[in-house]
Design a protein around this motif. Structure first.
Motif, PDB file in Angstrom:
ATOM      1  N   GLN A 106      10.780  -8.948   1.245  1.00 11.43           N
ATOM      2  CA  GLN A 106      10.704  -7.768   0.314  1.00 11.43           C
ATOM      3  C   GLN A 106       9.971  -8.719  -1.063  1.00 11.43           C
ATOM      4  OE1 GLN A 106      13.988  -5.405  -0.636  1.00 11.43           O
ATOM      5  NE2 GLN A 106      14.781  -5.734   1.537  1.00 11.43           N
ATOM      6  N   PRO A 107       9.334  -8.065  -1.822  1.00  7.29           N
ATOM      7  CA  PRO A 107       9.032  -6.658  -1.592  1.00  7.29           C
ATOM      8  C   PRO A 107       7.905  -6.466  -0.518  1.00  7.29           C
ATOM      9  CG  PRO A 107       7.697  -7.795  -3.475  1.00  7.29           C
ATOM     10  CD  PRO A 107       8.618  -8.547  -2.903  1.00  7.29           C
ATOM     11  N   ALA A 108       7.908  -5.181   0.076  1.00 12.25           N
ATOM     12  CA  ALA A 108       7.045  -4.604   0.966  1.00 12.25           C
ATOM     13  C   ALA A 108       6.052  -4.106   0.101  1.00 12.25           C
ATOM     14  CB  ALA A 108       7.621  -3.777   1.896  1.00 12.25           C
ATOM     15  N   ARG A 109       4.611  -4.174   0.446  1.00 14.28           N
ATOM     16  CA  ARG A 109       3.583  -3.549  -0.179  1.00 14.28           C
ATOM     17  C   ARG A 109       2.317  -3.703   0.678  1.00 14.28           C
ATOM     18  NH1 ARG A 109       4.315  -8.598  -1.498  1.00 14.28           N
ATOM     19  NH2 ARG A 109       2.661 -10.114  -2.053  1.00 14.28           N
ATOM     20  N   PHE A 110       1.457  -2.585   0.324  1.00 20.03           N
ATOM     21  CA  PHE A 110       0.270  -2.843   1.043  1.00 20.03           C
ATOM     22  C   PHE A 110      -0.660  -4.093   0.598  1.00 20.03           C
ATOM     23  CE2 PHE A 110       1.341   1.810   1.287  1.00 20.03           C
ATOM     24  CZ  PHE A 110       1.671   1.639   2.415  1.00 20.03           C
ATOM     25  N   ASP A 111      -1.509  -4.604   1.499  1.00 17.92           N
ATOM     26  CA  ASP A 111      -2.258  -5.553   1.138  1.00 17.92           C
ATOM     27  C   ASP A 111      -3.626  -5.264   0.309  1.00 17.92           C
ATOM     28  OD1 ASP A 111      -4.034  -4.426   3.147  1.00 17.92           O
ATOM     29  OD2 ASP A 111      -3.865  -6.024   4.323  1.00 17.92           O
ATOM     30  N   ASN A 112      -4.077  -4.050   0.028  1.00 18.50           N
ATOM     31  CA  ASN A 112      -5.197  -3.777  -0.594  1.00 18.50           C
ATOM     32  C   ASN A 112      -5.099  -2.387  -1.465  1.00 18.50           C
ATOM     33  OD1 ASN A 112      -6.864  -5.721   0.620  1.00 18.50           O
ATOM     34  ND2 ASN A 112      -7.535  -4.477   2.179  1.00 18.50           N
ATOM     35  N   SER A 113      -3.999  -2.064  -1.759  1.00 16.06           N
ATOM     36  CA  SER A 113      -3.533  -0.969  -2.511  1.00 16.06           C
ATOM     37  C   SER A 113      -2.220  -1.164  -3.252  1.00 16.06           C
ATOM     38  CB  SER A 113      -3.573   0.366  -1.758  1.00 16.06           C
ATOM     39  OG  SER A 113      -3.228   1.246  -2.345  1.00 16.06           O
ATOM     40  N   PRO A 114      -2.267  -0.569  -4.679  1.00 14.03           N
ATOM     41  CA  PRO A 114      -0.884  -0.587  -5.398  1.00 14.03           C
ATOM     42  C   PRO A 114      -0.134   0.600  -5.000  1.00 14.03           C
ATOM     43  CG  PRO A 114      -2.696   0.161  -6.801  1.00 14.03           C
ATOM     44  CD  PRO A 114      -3.263  -0.192  -5.403  1.00 14.03           C
ATOM     45  N   VAL A 115      -0.659   1.574  -4.103  1.00 11.33           N
ATOM     46  CA  VAL A 115       0.163   2.731  -4.035  1.00 11.33           C
ATOM     47  C   VAL A 115       1.594   2.549  -3.119  1.00 11.33           C
ATOM     48  CG1 VAL A 115      -0.013   5.081  -2.651  1.00 11.33           C
ATOM     49  CG2 VAL A 115      -2.223   4.079  -3.954  1.00 11.33           C
ATOM     50  N   TRP A 116       2.579   3.194  -3.811  1.00 14.93           N
ATOM     51  CA  TRP A 116       3.597   2.900  -3.157  1.00 14.93           C
ATOM     52  C   TRP A 116       4.727   4.147  -3.492  1.00 14.93           C
ATOM     53  CZ3 TRP A 116       4.584  -0.219   1.094  1.00 14.93           C
ATOM     54  CH2 TRP A 116       5.685  -0.521   1.563  1.00 14.93           C
ATOM     55  N   PRO A 117       5.671   4.340  -2.880  1.00 17.15           N
ATOM     56  CA  PRO A 117       6.604   5.287  -2.926  1.00 17.15           C
ATOM     57  C   PRO A 117       7.169   5.203  -4.393  1.00 17.15           C
ATOM     58  CG  PRO A 117       6.997   5.158  -0.690  1.00 17.15           C
ATOM     59  CD  PRO A 117       6.217   4.020  -1.357  1.00 17.15           C
ATOM     60  N   GLY A 118       7.216   6.053  -5.527  1.00 15.56           N
ATOM     61  CA  GLY A 118       7.997   5.933  -6.613  1.00 15.56           C
ATOM     62  C   GLY A 118       6.630   5.991  -7.624  1.00 15.56           C
ATOM     63  N   MET A 119       5.195   5.683  -7.133  1.00 14.47           N
ATOM     64  CA  MET A 119       4.301   5.577  -8.141  1.00 14.47           C
ATOM     65  C   MET A 119       4.178   7.033  -8.730  1.00 14.47           C
ATOM     66  SD  MET A 119       0.632   4.117  -7.349  1.00 14.47           S
ATOM     67  CE  MET A 119       0.299   2.844  -8.187  1.00 14.47           C
ATOM     68  N   SER A 120       3.353   7.296  -9.778  1.00 13.80           N
ATOM     69  CA  SER A 120       3.303   8.753 -10.436  1.00 13.80           C
ATOM     70  C   SER A 120       1.876   9.112  -9.820  1.00 13.80           C
ATOM     71  CB  SER A 120       3.015   8.809 -11.835  1.00 13.80           C
ATOM     72  OG  SER A 120       1.739   8.231 -12.249  1.00 13.80           O
ATOM     73  N   ARG A 121       1.871  10.570  -9.234  1.00  5.70           N
ATOM     74  CA  ARG A 121       0.596  11.282  -8.819  1.00  5.70           C
ATOM     75  C   ARG A 121      -0.685  10.624  -9.609  1.00  5.70           C
ATOM     76  NH1 ARG A 121      -0.564  15.656  -5.082  1.00  5.70           N
ATOM     77  NH2 ARG A 121      -2.834  16.574  -5.699  1.00  5.70           N
ATOM     78  N   GLU A 122      -0.318  10.888 -10.955  1.00  6.89           N
ATOM     79  CA  GLU A 122      -1.647  10.582 -11.768  1.00  6.89           C
ATOM     80  C   GLU A 122      -2.045   9.370 -11.784  1.00  6.89           C
ATOM     81  OE1 GLU A 122      -0.931   9.977 -16.300  1.00  6.89           O
ATOM     82  OE2 GLU A 122      -1.061  12.099 -16.020  1.00  6.89           O
ATOM     83  N   LYS A 123      -1.229   8.345 -11.429  1.00  9.30           N
ATOM     84  CA  LYS A 123      -1.528   6.888 -11.526  1.00  9.30           C
ATOM     85  C   LYS A 123      -2.237   6.666 -10.210  1.00  9.30           C
ATOM     86  CE  LYS A 123       0.095   2.246 -12.348  1.00  9.30           C
ATOM     87  NZ  LYS A 123       1.261   1.475 -12.851  1.00  9.30           N
ATOM     88  N   VAL A 124      -2.007   7.185  -9.055  1.00  7.11           N
ATOM     89  CA  VAL A 124      -2.537   7.416  -7.825  1.00  7.11           C
ATOM     90  C   VAL A 124      -4.039   7.598  -7.911  1.00  7.11           C
ATOM     91  CG1 VAL A 124      -2.573   8.013  -5.393  1.00  7.11           C
ATOM     92  CG2 VAL A 124      -0.342   7.333  -6.188  1.00  7.11           C
ATOM     93  N   VAL A 125      -4.082   8.793  -8.389  1.00  6.25           N
ATOM     94  CA  VAL A 125      -5.466   9.324  -8.624  1.00  6.25           C
ATOM     95  C   VAL A 125      -6.290   8.522  -9.530  1.00  6.25           C
ATOM     96  CG1 VAL A 125      -6.796  11.519  -9.594  1.00  6.25           C
ATOM     97  CG2 VAL A 125      -4.691  11.812  -8.040  1.00  6.25           C
ATOM     98  N   LEU A 126      -5.907   7.952 -10.351  1.00  7.56           N
ATOM     99  CA  LEU A 126      -6.596   6.880 -11.384  1.00  7.56           C
ATOM    100  C   LEU A 126      -7.015   5.888 -10.550  1.00  7.56           C
ATOM    101  CD1 LEU A 126      -4.691   7.165 -14.800  1.00  7.56           C
ATOM    102  CD2 LEU A 126      -6.953   7.557 -14.398  1.00  7.56           C
ATOM    103  N   ASN A 127      -5.900   5.381  -9.586  1.00 10.90           N
ATOM    104  CA  ASN A 127      -6.480   3.976  -8.775  1.00 10.90           C
ATOM    105  C   ASN A 127      -7.354   4.063  -7.671  1.00 10.90           C
ATOM    106  OD1 ASN A 127      -4.912   1.547  -9.654  1.00 10.90           O
ATOM    107  ND2 ASN A 127      -3.246   2.973 -10.047  1.00 10.90           N
ATOM    108  N   THR A 128      -7.052   5.416  -7.030  1.00  7.12           N
ATOM    109  CA  THR A 128      -7.835   5.681  -5.953  1.00  7.12           C
ATOM    110  C   THR A 128      -9.108   6.735  -5.738  1.00  7.12           C
ATOM    111  OG1 THR A 128      -6.395   7.585  -5.300  1.00  7.12           O
ATOM    112  CG2 THR A 128      -5.883   5.497  -4.618  1.00  7.12           C
ATOM    113  N   GLY A 129      -9.152   7.500  -6.940  1.00 11.36           N
ATOM    114  CA  GLY A 129      -9.957   8.431  -7.282  1.00 11.36           C
ATOM    115  C   GLY A 129      -9.659   9.787  -6.628  1.00 11.36           C
TER     116      GLY A 129
END
Length: 180
Positions: A106-129
């Motif tokens: 731990q921590p577990a995470r994706f290699d090319n993305s900060p998206v992870w449970p708990g992140m705000s939808r708003e931040k996901v949209v900002l990071n990914t489009g």
């Protein structure tokens, strides 16, 4: 599949310092490295089958379940990991079929993305489009041409499904499939 982003989507994940790669790392390799044997589960037959390992990441309020998945056809006989899904689970406790992920992984995470449970939808949209959006789901996909050893040219498709509830990510399902 029509690509929805030019962003580099996850090609694997990090479990602590251990880097697993889609279509390269097998379920058995993860079992051996992690050292916690829940057994490789299976559902379905032949090309319709999937194989998986499940781990629990306990948390104070909401833990997570992490599934490493090998598509029965595209993961081959060695069960190469083709997908990883993580879900927030209130009061997640380890079970015999979904043991605790050891703290050194731990921590577990994706290699090319900060998206992870708990992140705000708003931040996901900002990071990914945001990709394609349908209700509480966001969908991102990318495609590139690669030269694997078994065919002259192949399409490598990466995808990421993100579910949000009350403005926060609760499920992320991402994977990669390469086909001639």
């Amino acid at each position: 599949m029509t690509p929805t982003t030019t962003l580099a989507l996850p090609s694997g994940a990090m479990l602590g310092n251990y880097h697993l790669r889609f279509e390269e790392t097998t379920l058995a390799q993860v079992q051996q490295v992690v050292g916690v044997n829940s057994g490789i589960a299976r559902q379905g037959d032949a090309g319709e089958s999937i194989y998986w390992l499940c781990y629990t990441i306990p948390g104070k309020h909401a833990g997570q379940r992490l599934w490493l998945i090998a598509d029965g056809e595209m993961g081959g006989q060695e069960h190469d990991i083709t997908e990883l899904m993580v879900q927030s689970v209130s009061g997640a406790v380890p079970t015999s079929d979904c043991p605790a992920l050891p703290s050194r992984f731990q921590p577990a995470r994706f290699d090319n993305s900060p998206v992870w449970p708990g992140m705000s939808r708003e931040k996901v949209v900002l990071n990914t489009g945001g990709g394609n959006q349908n209700g509480n789901w966001l969908f991102l996909s990318s495609e590139k041409w690669v030269r694997p050893g078994t065919c002259e040219e192949a399409a490598q498709e990466n995808s990421m499904y993100i579910h949000t509830v009350f403005g926060r990510v609760d499920i992320v399902d991402t994977g990669q499939i390469t086909a001639c």
